[in-house]
Design a protein around this motif. Sequence first.
Motif, PDB file in Angstrom:
ATOM      1  N   GLN A 178       0.836  -1.207   0.000  1.00 55.45           N
ATOM      2  CA  GLN A 178       0.000   0.000   0.000  1.00 55.45           C
ATOM      3  C   GLN A 178       0.867   1.253   0.000  1.00 55.45           C
ATOM      4  O   GLN A 178       1.997   1.249   0.464  1.00 55.45           O
ATOM      5  CB  GLN A 178      -0.906   0.046   1.245  1.00 55.45           C
ATOM      6  CG  GLN A 178      -1.717  -1.194   1.517  1.00 55.45           C
ATOM      7  CD  GLN A 178      -1.218  -1.929   2.743  1.00 55.45           C
ATOM      8  OE1 GLN A 178      -0.628  -1.341   3.644  1.00 55.45           O
ATOM      9  NE2 GLN A 178      -1.440  -3.229   2.791  1.00 55.45           N
ATOM     10  N   VAL A 179       0.251   2.321  -0.502  1.00 57.75           N
ATOM     11  CA  VAL A 179       0.807   3.658  -0.349  1.00 57.75           C
ATOM     12  C   VAL A 179      -0.354   4.597  -0.057  1.00 57.75           C
ATOM     13  O   VAL A 179      -1.445   4.447  -0.618  1.00 57.75           O
ATOM     14  CB  VAL A 179       1.582   4.102  -1.606  1.00 57.75           C
ATOM     15  CG1 VAL A 179       0.715   4.073  -2.850  1.00 57.75           C
ATOM     16  CG2 VAL A 179       2.170   5.500  -1.408  1.00 57.75           C
ATOM     17  N   PHE A 180      -0.107   5.569   0.832  1.00 58.62           N
ATOM     18  CA  PHE A 180      -1.102   6.577   1.182  1.00 58.62           C
ATOM     19  C   PHE A 180      -0.434   7.940   1.169  1.00 58.62           C
ATOM     20  O   PHE A 180       0.690   8.097   1.651  1.00 58.62           O
ATOM     21  CB  PHE A 180      -1.690   6.306   2.569  1.00 58.62           C
ATOM     22  CG  PHE A 180      -2.568   7.427   3.089  1.00 58.62           C
ATOM     23  CD1 PHE A 180      -3.920   7.441   2.826  1.00 58.62           C
ATOM     24  CD2 PHE A 180      -2.031   8.471   3.842  1.00 58.62           C
ATOM     25  CE1 PHE A 180      -4.735   8.473   3.286  1.00 58.62           C
ATOM     26  CE2 PHE A 180      -2.827   9.506   4.313  1.00 58.62           C
ATOM     27  CZ  PHE A 180      -4.189   9.510   4.033  1.00 58.62           C
ATOM     28  N   ARG A 181      -1.142   8.921   0.616  1.00 55.63           N
ATOM     29  CA  ARG A 181      -0.705  10.305   0.703  1.00 55.63           C
ATOM     30  C   ARG A 181      -1.927  11.155   1.052  1.00 55.63           C
ATOM     31  O   ARG A 181      -2.980  11.008   0.433  1.00 55.63           O
ATOM     32  CB  ARG A 181      -0.101  10.797  -0.606  1.00 55.63           C
ATOM     33  CG  ARG A 181       1.180  10.090  -1.023  1.00 55.63           C
ATOM     34  CD  ARG A 181       2.348  10.494  -0.139  1.00 55.63           C
ATOM     35  NE  ARG A 181       3.605   9.962  -0.634  1.00 55.63           N
ATOM     36  CZ  ARG A 181       4.099   8.766  -0.325  1.00 55.63           C
ATOM     37  NH1 ARG A 181       3.405   7.969   0.488  1.00 55.63           N
ATOM     38  NH2 ARG A 181       5.247   8.365  -0.823  1.00 55.63           N
ATOM     39  N   GLY A 182      -1.774  12.034   2.050  1.00 58.15           N
ATOM     40  CA  GLY A 182      -2.911  12.841   2.466  1.00 58.15           C
ATOM     41  C   GLY A 182      -2.494  14.145   3.097  1.00 58.15           C
ATOM     42  O   GLY A 182      -1.301  14.435   3.254  1.00 58.15           O
ATOM     43  N   ASP A 183      -3.485  14.938   3.459  1.00 55.86           N
ATOM     44  CA  ASP A 183      -3.274  16.250   4.052  1.00 55.86           C
ATOM     45  C   ASP A 183      -3.714  16.243   5.505  1.00 55.86           C
ATOM     46  O   ASP A 183      -4.701  15.599   5.867  1.00 55.86           O
ATOM     47  CB  ASP A 183      -4.076  17.321   3.303  1.00 55.86           C
ATOM     48  CG  ASP A 183      -3.538  17.569   1.906  1.00 55.86           C
ATOM     49  OD1 ASP A 183      -2.303  17.651   1.764  1.00 55.86           O
ATOM     50  OD2 ASP A 183      -4.343  17.675   0.973  1.00 55.86           O
ATOM     51  N   SER A 184      -2.995  16.993   6.311  1.00 55.39           N
ATOM     52  CA  SER A 184      -3.351  17.107   7.723  1.00 55.39           C
ATOM     53  C   SER A 184      -3.988  18.453   8.039  1.00 55.39           C
ATOM     54  O   SER A 184      -4.351  18.718   9.182  1.00 55.39           O
ATOM     55  CB  SER A 184      -2.107  16.922   8.600  1.00 55.39           C
ATOM     56  OG  SER A 184      -1.107  17.869   8.258  1.00 55.39           O
ATOM     57  N   ALA A 185      -4.157  19.320   7.025  1.00 54.57           N
ATOM     58  CA  ALA A 185      -4.658  20.670   7.279  1.00 54.57           C
ATOM     59  C   ALA A 185      -6.104  20.659   7.776  1.00 54.57           C
ATOM     60  O   ALA A 185      -6.487  21.489   8.594  1.00 54.57           O
ATOM     61  CB  ALA A 185      -4.553  21.503   6.007  1.00 54.57           C
ATOM     62  N   GLU A 186      -6.909  19.735   7.266  1.00 54.05           N
ATOM     63  CA  GLU A 186      -8.317  19.672   7.647  1.00 54.05           C
ATOM     64  C   GLU A 186      -8.653  18.246   8.080  1.00 54.05           C
ATOM     65  O   GLU A 186      -9.342  17.506   7.372  1.00 54.05           O
ATOM     66  CB  GLU A 186      -9.206  20.113   6.484  1.00 54.05           C
ATOM     67  CG  GLU A 186      -8.992  21.563   6.080  1.00 54.05           C
ATOM     68  CD  GLU A 186      -9.912  22.002   4.967  1.00 54.05           C
ATOM     69  OE1 GLU A 186     -10.806  21.214   4.592  1.00 54.05           O
ATOM     70  OE2 GLU A 186      -9.756  23.120   4.467  1.00 54.05           O
ATOM     71  N   PRO A 187      -8.182  17.829   9.254  1.00 55.51           N
ATOM     72  CA  PRO A 187      -8.437  16.454   9.687  1.00 55.51           C
ATOM     73  C   PRO A 187      -9.921  16.221   9.961  1.00 55.51           C
ATOM     74  O   PRO A 187     -10.653  17.124  10.338  1.00 55.51           O
ATOM     75  CB  PRO A 187      -7.610  16.331  10.965  1.00 55.51           C
ATOM     76  CG  PRO A 187      -7.460  17.730  11.458  1.00 55.51           C
ATOM     77  CD  PRO A 187      -7.406  18.590  10.226  1.00 55.51           C
ATOM     78  N   VAL A 188     -10.336  14.975   9.736  1.00 55.00           N
ATOM     79  CA  VAL A 188     -11.697  14.539  10.035  1.00 55.00           C
ATOM     80  C   VAL A 188     -11.620  13.518  11.147  1.00 55.00           C
ATOM     81  O   VAL A 188     -10.990  12.469  10.994  1.00 55.00           O
ATOM     82  CB  VAL A 188     -12.360  13.913   8.780  1.00 55.00           C
ATOM     83  CG1 VAL A 188     -13.763  13.412   9.123  1.00 55.00           C
ATOM     84  CG2 VAL A 188     -12.408  14.918   7.639  1.00 55.00           C
ATOM     85  N   ASP A 189     -12.216  13.840  12.300  1.00 54.39           N
ATOM     86  CA  ASP A 189     -12.175  12.945  13.454  1.00 54.39           C
ATOM     87  C   ASP A 189     -10.726  12.578  13.792  1.00 54.39           C
ATOM     88  O   ASP A 189     -10.384  11.423  14.017  1.00 54.39           O
ATOM     89  CB  ASP A 189     -13.016  11.691  13.175  1.00 54.39           C
ATOM     90  CG  ASP A 189     -13.265  10.865  14.429  1.00 54.39           C
ATOM     91  OD1 ASP A 189     -13.124  11.398  15.552  1.00 54.39           O
ATOM     92  OD2 ASP A 189     -13.572   9.665  14.281  1.00 54.39           O
ATOM     93  N   ASP A 190      -9.848  13.608  13.774  1.00 50.82           N
ATOM     94  CA  ASP A 190      -8.434  13.481  14.123  1.00 50.82           C
ATOM     95  C   ASP A 190      -7.672  12.544  13.177  1.00 50.82           C
ATOM     96  O   ASP A 190      -6.711  11.890  13.565  1.00 50.82           O
ATOM     97  CB  ASP A 190      -8.263  13.011  15.571  1.00 50.82           C
ATOM     98  CG  ASP A 190      -6.862  13.338  16.099  1.00 50.82           C
ATOM     99  OD1 ASP A 190      -6.312  14.392  15.713  1.00 50.82           O
ATOM    100  OD2 ASP A 190      -6.317  12.535  16.877  1.00 50.82           O
ATOM    101  N   ALA A 191      -8.098  12.491  11.929  1.00 48.65           N
ATOM    102  CA  ALA A 191      -7.380  11.708  10.921  1.00 48.65           C
ATOM    103  C   ALA A 191      -7.317  12.522   9.637  1.00 48.65           C
ATOM    104  O   ALA A 191      -8.248  13.249   9.302  1.00 48.65           O
ATOM    105  CB  ALA A 191      -8.084  10.379  10.656  1.00 48.65           C
ATOM    106  N   ARG A 192      -6.194  12.428   8.938  1.00 47.82           N
ATOM    107  CA  ARG A 192      -6.078  13.139   7.668  1.00 47.82           C
ATOM    108  C   ARG A 192      -6.675  12.286   6.550  1.00 47.82           C
ATOM    109  O   ARG A 192      -6.605  11.058   6.582  1.00 47.82           O
ATOM    110  CB  ARG A 192      -4.639  13.504   7.368  1.00 47.82           C
ATOM    111  CG  ARG A 192      -3.657  12.361   7.308  1.00 47.82           C
ATOM    112  CD  ARG A 192      -2.268  12.920   7.018  1.00 47.82           C
ATOM    113  NE  ARG A 192      -1.258  11.874   7.011  1.00 47.82           N
ATOM    114  CZ  ARG A 192      -0.517  11.569   8.067  1.00 47.82           C
ATOM    115  NH1 ARG A 192      -0.698  12.215   9.215  1.00 47.82           N
ATOM    116  NH2 ARG A 192       0.398  10.628   8.000  1.00 47.82           N
TER     117      ARG A 192
END
Length: 280
Positions: free
Chosen positions: A78-92
């Motif tokens: 697997q690979v994941f890339r995401g943003d932390s600027a607007e977390p949802v329920d403390d997850a990016r």
Amino acid sequence: MAYDIEQPYGPLVETTLRVVTWNVWARYGPWRDRERAIVATLADAGPDIVVLTEAWEPQDDADGQAARLGAALGLPHQVFRGDSAEPVDDARSGIAVLSRWPLDRVGDQRLGDQEGWDRGRAVHARVTGPRGPLDVFGVGLGWKLGHSRERRQQVRDLGAFVRKTADTATVTLVCGDFNAAPDSDEIRMLTGRAEVTAPGLVFYDAWETAGDGTPGFTWCDDNPWARPVLWPPRRIDYVFSAWPRAGGAGHPVRCELLGVEPVDGVVPSDHYGVLADVRY
């Protein structure tokens, strides 16, 4: 070499791989129940490659949804890339690619104006498959109904990223949530009905090529999670594959929706997923 009208691609590849793309709606709603429904639906489908948009990963970098689903589904790479600027329920929230086969290299590319908040992202994974490498791109474009201009720039950036990164002879899959209907300018650019995103880069739309002839709406007010948004029903999630390739590799031979039916009374996501079998 003379053009062979009976076999313009040479002998057609008869074997296939199965790819699924699905916007899994991060940690919105009863996400634990929804995740169980997502796992059950994907397990029944048996994909080789899964592209998730709005996948999630905890802010502390603990195992996220890609790892959880990969372990449950026998997709260990697997690979994941995401943003932390607007977390949802403390997850990016971000994009993940899950594969049955090893990943040789991975990367990502922001798409469009990075000063605007309705930007896009593409994640690339080179998959070392049993019949040769695959280039897989997971894509999420800006979501606002009025942002066709922004999405057109995003697909231009996507085309440049694909052209720079992918091997022109391999099966190249571009999958995800494009937030645009098939007749939009941004999708027409990808399918060759408008100026293409990069020279020679044209894609099959798996649903158009191998779907069941229905509109194939992936955002639909039949879905109780989507209904409150009051958007028109549209097909906005796609499996695209680049062509031409020798042997017709990448040509879709089957395409269907998944996640339409509830699992133990729970509809898995606000989007329906797309499953495609393509020559490989």
